[in-house]
Design an enzyme around this catalytic site. Structure first.
Site, PDB file in Angstrom:
ATOM      1  N   ASP A 171       0.789  -1.218   0.000  1.00  0.00           N
ATOM      2  CA  ASP A 171       0.000   0.000   0.000  1.00  0.00           C
ATOM      3  C   ASP A 171       0.829   1.280   0.000  1.00  0.00           C
ATOM      4  O   ASP A 171       0.591   2.188  -0.787  1.00  0.00           O
ATOM      5  CB  ASP A 171      -0.933  -0.001   1.216  1.00  0.00           C
ATOM      6  CG  ASP A 171      -1.755   1.262   1.308  1.00  0.00           C
ATOM      7  OD1 ASP A 171      -2.505   1.542   0.367  1.00  0.00           O
ATOM      8  OD2 ASP A 171      -1.632   1.984   2.316  1.00  0.00           O
ATOM      9  N   ASP A 174       4.473   0.606   3.990  1.00  0.00           N
ATOM     10  CA  ASP A 174       4.284  -0.636   4.736  1.00  0.00           C
ATOM     11  C   ASP A 174       3.928  -1.757   3.766  1.00  0.00           C
ATOM     12  O   ASP A 174       4.036  -1.591   2.553  1.00  0.00           O
ATOM     13  CB  ASP A 174       3.202  -0.444   5.802  1.00  0.00           C
ATOM     14  CG  ASP A 174       1.939   0.197   5.220  1.00  0.00           C
ATOM     15  OD1 ASP A 174       1.744   0.135   3.999  1.00  0.00           O
ATOM     16  OD2 ASP A 174       1.143   0.765   5.995  1.00  0.00           O
ATOM     17  N   TYR A 323      -8.348   2.619   6.359  1.00  0.00           N
ATOM     18  CA  TYR A 323      -9.129   3.035   5.198  1.00  0.00           C
ATOM     19  C   TYR A 323     -10.623   2.844   5.459  1.00  0.00           C
ATOM     20  O   TYR A 323     -11.296   2.073   4.798  1.00  0.00           O
ATOM     21  CB  TYR A 323      -8.700   2.249   3.951  1.00  0.00           C
ATOM     22  CG  TYR A 323      -7.325   2.643   3.458  1.00  0.00           C
ATOM     23  CD1 TYR A 323      -7.136   3.821   2.740  1.00  0.00           C
ATOM     24  CD2 TYR A 323      -6.211   1.858   3.740  1.00  0.00           C
ATOM     25  CE1 TYR A 323      -5.879   4.195   2.302  1.00  0.00           C
ATOM     26  CE2 TYR A 323      -4.947   2.231   3.302  1.00  0.00           C
ATOM     27  CZ  TYR A 323      -4.785   3.405   2.586  1.00  0.00           C
ATOM     28  OH  TYR A 323      -3.529   3.781   2.158  1.00  0.00           O
ATOM     29  N   GLU A 530       5.150  10.231   3.946  1.00  0.00           N
ATOM     30  CA  GLU A 530       4.883   8.876   3.474  1.00  0.00           C
ATOM     31  C   GLU A 530       4.489   8.940   2.001  1.00  0.00           C
ATOM     32  O   GLU A 530       4.116   9.988   1.467  1.00  0.00           O
ATOM     33  CB  GLU A 530       3.784   8.199   4.287  1.00  0.00           C
ATOM     34  CG  GLU A 530       3.661   6.708   3.941  1.00  0.00           C
ATOM     35  CD  GLU A 530       2.959   5.880   5.016  1.00  0.00           C
ATOM     36  OE1 GLU A 530       3.134   4.654   4.993  1.00  0.00           O
ATOM     37  OE2 GLU A 530       2.258   6.455   5.859  1.00  0.00           O
TER      38      GLU A 530
END
Length: 563
Positions: A171, A174, A323, A530
Site C-alpha cells: 500500500d 508498509d 481506510y 509517506e
C-alpha cells in the site's frame, strides 16, 4: 525516410486544419505544441536546403500570428507548454531520454510571486512514477525487474483455503495489501491511460504503463475466487506497522480477509469492478482476450457488490484504522456502474449509476470519495446539465478564489494528510473536464500550477529522485534499508539520519502539512513524507494529461515522420 517535401505537406495540412478553428478553441495551442518541437528539429537537420527552410519558416510564422491572437485573448493556456516564437528562436527543443524518450517542456513562470519553475521533463516524471509502482510490487518479481533493491517477497500469501494470493501492490511505506485503495489507484491510472494514451506513447512509457496496472489486475483476478467471493485484504495493519524492515524479510502472519455473501464489502467489490472495467478499455486495443477476462470479472464483482450491499468495514473491521469508508458505498456503486457503462455501452449500467448518483458538490476525489469522478463520467455519457454543474461547482471550489484554502506558494490545500494527493486528483479532474469543454482555460491553468508546485516551483520538488532538492527521506521501509540484504534492517533505521540508502524514484510524498506550506523532509513524519499507491495515481494521470492534450499533434507528427 523523412523528406522536406513531407514536412511541407504536413505543415500545409496542419495550417489547413488550423484555418478552420474558431478563435475560442482552447485546444488549438495544445494541437500546435506537439508538432512544434518536431518541426523545428527537422528544419535544423535540413539547414542546407535553404529554399525549403525559407518556405517552412514562412508557414511557421503564420502559426505564430495565429497563436499571438489566441494568447492576446487569454485562450492559449496549455499546461506544460511554453512557446518561443520561431522568428526569435531557431534552436531545437531539448530532447532527453525518460524511459523511452520525450520532449523536455518549458513551463512558463508563475504569477503572484511564485518563482519561475524552469524546465520539467514530464516524460521523465511518467517514467519515474511507473518505477515507483514497480518498487511497490509484492510477490514473485519478473526477470525484467527494474528496481535492483527489490526482490521476491510475501510468496506465502494465501487465502483461507490455500488460494494463491501472491502479487499486487504494497500500500505505502508498509506491506499490507489493502484492496480499496489499491483498486482505486488502478482505476485512476486506467482513466489516465484511457484519456491520454497518446501521451504515454509519445513518452515511450505506454508499455510500462500497461505493465504497471497489469500487476495488480492479475492479483485481483486471483483474489476473485468465486462469483461472490473476493479477498479484500492481505496482511494485518497493526502487526505490519510493528515491523520495520525489508518486505523480503517479513515473517509475521499475513491473514487474508474474504468478502462473500455473509460478509459483504460493497466498496471493495464495486471499486475493483471499476478498476477492471476501466482497464478493459485500456487493454482492448492490444490484448482483447485479457480485456474480456477483466470485463467478465468486473461484471461479476459489481453484481456481488450491488446484490449484497454492506460496508466492507463490517467484514474487515481492522481496515477501519487505515481506510474507513466514511462516505458509504453509494459513490463506488455509481462509479463502478459508470465504468462498466463506458466499457460496454450498456444502458443497464447507466440506469444503475442513476440509482446512486447525486449532484452534490464533492469535497475531494480520493480513495474514499468518487462522487465527482462519477459525475464527470455521467456528464461525458449524457451531457446532463445538472452533472455538468456539479463538476463545475467542484472545480470552482478548487480554483483560485474558491473555498478550498490556498497556501502562500499556490497549493490548493484540502487536508494535512497527503495534501498533494488531493491537489493532484483535482488537477486531473480539471484536465479531463477541460477536454470536455468545462472551464477549459481555468482548468488547465489550475492543473499547471498544482503540478508545478509538486515538481519544484517553490524551490523544491516533492517527487523522490526528480528535480531540484527532492525528498531523500520518504517514509518507506524498504527504501530505508541497506541495498545489501546481508545488512540487518530494524526500527533503528526508521530514525537514522541521512538519505534513504535506496532512491524510491517517482514517489510523490504527502506534502505540506499546513496552510503555510510547512514541510520537513524527515522519515518519521508519515503525514507529510509517506508515499502511497493512491498518492501517485492521480498525479501520474494528471502528468499524462499535461503532456498530451489530444492526439492531433501526435498524428500530425507521425504523418510527417512516416513520409
Amino acid at each position: 525516410m523523412f523528406s522536406m517535401r513531407a514536412l511541407l505537406v504536413g505543415v500545409g495540412l496542419f495550417l489547413a486544419f488550423a484555418k478552420g478553428q474558431k478563435e475560442d478553441d482552447g485546444n488549438f495551442c495544445a494541437k500546435v505544441s506537439g508538432a512544434w518541437s518536431i518541426m523545428k528539429e527537422k528544419i535544423e537537420s535540413l539547414k542546407s536546403e535553404s529554399e525549403a527552410v525559407a518556405q517552412l519558416t514562412t508557414k511557421l510564422q503564420v502559426l505564430d500570428s495565429r497563436m499571438d491572437d489566441l494568447e492576446a485573448k487569454g485562450r492559449c493556456v496549455v499546461a506544460g507548454f511554453h512557446r518561443t516564437r520561431w522568428s526569435r528562436e531557431r534552436t531545437t527543443e531539448t530532447m532527453s531520454k525518460g524511459g523511452g524518450g520525450g520532449t523536455a517542456v518549458t513551463i512558463p513562470p508563475h504569477t503572484g510571486g511564485v518563482p519561475h519553475t524552469g524546465t520539467y521533463n514530464l516524460s521523465e516524471v511518467l517514467h519515474k512514477s511507473n518505477l515507483f509502482y514497480e518498487a511497490q510490487r509484492s510477490g514473485d518479481l519478473p526477470d525484467n525487474n527494474r528496481v535492483p533493491w527489490r526482490h521476491d517477497s510475501a510468496l506465502g500469501d494465501k487465502g483461507n483455503n490455500g488460494e494463491d494470493l501472491t502479487g499486487g501492490w504494497y500500500d505505502a511505506g508498509d506491506y499490507v495489501k489493502f484492496g480499496l485503495p489499491m483498486a482505486y489507484s488502478v482505476t485512476m491510472l486506467s482513466w489516465g491511460l484511457v484519456e491520454y494514451r497518446d501521451a504515454y506513447q509519445a513518452a515511450g512509457e505506454l508499455a510500462y504503463g500497461l505493465d504497471c496496472i497489469k500487476w495488480p489486475l492479475d492479483y485481483f483476478i486471483k483474489a476473485h475466487v468465486d462469483k461472490n467471493k473476493f479477498y479484500g485484504q492481505v496482511g494485518d495493519g497493526a502487526a505490519d506497522h510493528s515491523f520495520w524492515g525489508r518486505p523480503e524479510d517479513m515473517n509475521m502472519a499475513r491473514p487474508a480477509f474474504l468478502l462473500d455473501e455473509s460478509h459483504g464489502g460493497t466498496e471493495v467489490a464495486a471499486e475493483t469492478a471499476a478498476a477492471m472495467a476501466a482497464a478493459s478499455i485500456v487493454f482492448r486495443p492490444t490484448d482483447p482476450t485479457y480485456a474480456d477476462t477483466l470485463l467478465t470479472h468486473a461484471r461479476r464483482l459489481y453484481d456481488f457488490g450491488y446484490n449484497y450491499q454492506k460496508t466492507y468495514i463490517d467484514s474487515i473491521p481492522k481496515a477501519a484504522n487505515f481506510y474507513k469508508s466514511f462516505g458509504g458505498f453509494k459513490d463506488e456503486l455509481a462509479w463502478g456502474a459508470m465504468w462498466l457503462h463506458k466499457a460496454t455501452g450498456e444502458q443497464a449500467y447507466l440506469d444503475k449509476a442513476e440509482e446512486f448518483l447525486n449532484t452534490k458538490v464533492a469535497w475531494a476525489l480520493s480513495w474514499g470519495n468518487k462522487n465527482v469522478g462519477a459525475q464527470l463520467l455521467y456528464y461525458m455519457a449524457t451531457n446532463n446539465a445538472q452533472y455538468k454543474a456539479a463538476v463545475e461547482g467542484f472545480l470552482n471550489a478548487w480554483f483560485p478564489g474558491g473555498n478550498v484554502p490556498k497556501t502562500p506558494k499556490g497549493l490548493a490545500f484540502r487536508n494535512e494528510w497527503g495534501s498533494l494527493r488531493y491537489a493532484a486528483n483535482s488537477a486531473f479532474v480539471a484536465l479531463v473536464a477541460a477536454d470536455k469543454g468545462i472551464h477549459v482555460s481555468k482548468g488547465r491553468a489550475f492543473a499547471k500550477t498544482q503540478l508545478e508546485y509538486m515538481l519544484g516551483s517553490t524551490g523544491r520538488s516533492f517527487v523522490v529522485g526528480f528535480g531540484t532538492n527532492p525528498p531523500v527521506q520518504p517514509h518507506h521501509r524498504a527504501a530505508s534499508c541497506s541495498a545489501d540484504p546481508s545488512v540487518p534492517c530494524s526500527m533503528s533505521d526508521k530514525d537514522k539520519a541521512g538519505p534513504n540508502p535506496n532512491i524510491l524514484y517517482g514517489a510523490l510524498v504527502g506534502g505540506p502539512k499546513n496552510i503555510n506550506d510547512e514541510y520537513t523532509d524527515v522519515r518519521s513524519d508519515y503525514k507529510a513524507n509517506e508515499v502511497a499507491v493512491d498518492y501517485n495515481a492521480g498525479f501520474q494521470s494528471a502528468t499524462a494529461g499535461t503532456t498530451g492534450k489530444n492526439s492531433f499533434c501526435l498524428l500530425f507528427c507521425l504523418f510527417c515522420l512516416s513520409m
